[in-house]
Design an enzyme around this catalytic site. Structure first.
Site, mmCIF file in Angstrom:
data_model
loop_
_atom_site.group_PDB
_atom_site.id
_atom_site.type_symbol
_atom_site.label_atom_id
_atom_site.label_comp_id
_atom_site.label_asym_id
_atom_site.label_seq_id
_atom_site.Cartn_x
_atom_site.Cartn_y
_atom_site.Cartn_z
ATOM 1 N N GLY A 19 1.318 4.320 9.463
ATOM 2 C CA GLY A 19 0.038 3.912 8.863
ATOM 3 C C GLY A 19 -0.398 4.763 7.690
ATOM 4 C CE LYS A 20 4.162 8.140 5.007
ATOM 5 N NZ LYS A 20 4.959 7.491 6.055
ATOM 6 C CB THR A 21 0.688 2.342 3.105
ATOM 7 O OG1 THR A 21 1.957 2.921 2.813
ATOM 8 C CG2 THR A 21 0.229 1.518 1.918
ATOM 9 C CE LYS A 42 5.878 5.398 -0.621
ATOM 10 N NZ LYS A 42 5.530 5.711 0.770
ATOM 11 C CG ASP A 60 4.264 1.953 1.136
ATOM 12 O OD1 ASP A 60 4.290 0.858 1.714
ATOM 13 O OD2 ASP A 60 4.623 3.022 1.674
ATOM 14 C CD GLU A 121 2.215 5.874 1.617
ATOM 15 O OE1 GLU A 121 1.587 5.010 0.977
ATOM 16 O OE2 GLU A 121 3.034 5.609 2.523
ATOM 17 N NE ARG A 182 -8.024 5.320 18.439
ATOM 18 C CZ ARG A 182 -8.525 5.805 19.566
ATOM 19 N NH1 ARG A 182 -8.240 5.248 20.724
ATOM 20 N NH2 ARG A 182 -9.330 6.844 19.539
#
Ligand SMILES: Nc1ncnc2c1ncn2[C@@H]1O[C@H](COP(=O)(O)OP(=O)(O)OP(=O)(O)O)[C@@H](O)[C@H]1O
Ligand SMILES: [Mg+2]
Length: 229
Positions: A19-21, A42, A60, A121, A182
């Site tokens: 879930g970084k992006t 990126k 991304d 990112e 999550r």
């Protein structure tokens, strides 16, 4: 150009696909409430698809652009684009390219010169190889930015989070905060895991991103540190 240093951070994660992006896009939206010119970067992208304008881009990068308020040339917000979706050092080898950290740092500086806030990112996890010699950690060090760690909440994440935090700090970098993502709605005892992370990471929780059946970066509920407001 702003007369003060722009806000900058390097977003890493406990793994790829955590879930970084989504978290980086959420952070850009949160920063945009306080600052006019926010932009995502990126640094190294592996995997390209048609950009809708006859060229190629990484998904991304496209997501970060959509969450940015500043539009810049691709060589600044995505200085390294490799065609194959795999570890960057292998993708680079297959493309006959080399990933040069100095080149990425130069792009970052030129980007930062135009911006109030830059969210970089990283690729994959913190120690992802970028070349035979260097990893994502070396890039974070060369950029000398505070690090934000995205923890993909799933079984095994506690050790991954602790290892990543340790690796960040071992390099003299600051863990500016962490984000809970999550990603697994079926995870058992998530709150107990959160309690352990809160207690052990010793860094502020910037966002607790619920499982989203339809991910929406605007619905990520950030609490920004004072220094970024
Ligand atoms: N909170 C969430 N709820 C539901 N799905 C999520 C959540 N966070 C991320 N995802 C989904 O999980 C997948 C991986 O997320 P994302 O692309 O943000 O990961 P990443 O860490 O940036 O991966 P990479 O290492 O490839 O850059 C995506 O399909 C994304 O939409
Ligand atoms: Mg990503």
């Amino acid at each position: 150009m702003n007369d003060r240093h722009p806000i900058g951070c390097f977003v890493t994660g406990t793994d790829t696909g955590v879930g970084k992006t989504l978290a980086s896009c959420g952070l850009l939206h949160a920063l945009a409430r306080h600052h006019a010119r926010v932009v995502g970067m990126k640094a190294v992208a592996a995997g390209a698809e048609p950009d809708g304008q006859g060229g190629w881009a990484n998904e991304d990068t496209l997501a970060l652009r959509a969450a940015s308020t500043l539009a810049v040339p691709p060589e600044l917000d995505n200085p390294v684009l490799l065609p194959d979706p795999m570890s960057p050092h292998i993708a680079a080898q297959r493309a006959g390219r080399s990933v040069e950290i100095a080149h990425i740092v130069d792009s970052y500086r030129r980007l930062a010169a135009q911006a109030d806030a830059v969210v970089v990112e990283g690729a994959g996890g913190f120690l992802v190889p970028l070349s035979e010699q260097h990893t994502g950690a070396d890039l974070a060090c060369a950029l000398d930015l505070p690090v934000v760690m995205v923890v993909g909440l799933r079984l095994g994440c506690l050790s991954h989070a602790a290892l990543t935090a340790e690796a960040i700090r071992a390099r003299g970098l600051r863990l500016a905060g962490w984000i809970a993502s999550r990603v697994d709605p079926a995870m058992l005892v998530p709150e107990e895991n959160m309690a352990w992370l809160r207690q052990h990471l010793q860094a502020p929780l910037l966002a607790d991103i619920a499982f989203q059946a339809h991910p929406d970066a605007r619905a990520t509920g950030y609490v920004l540190p004072q220094e970024w407001q």
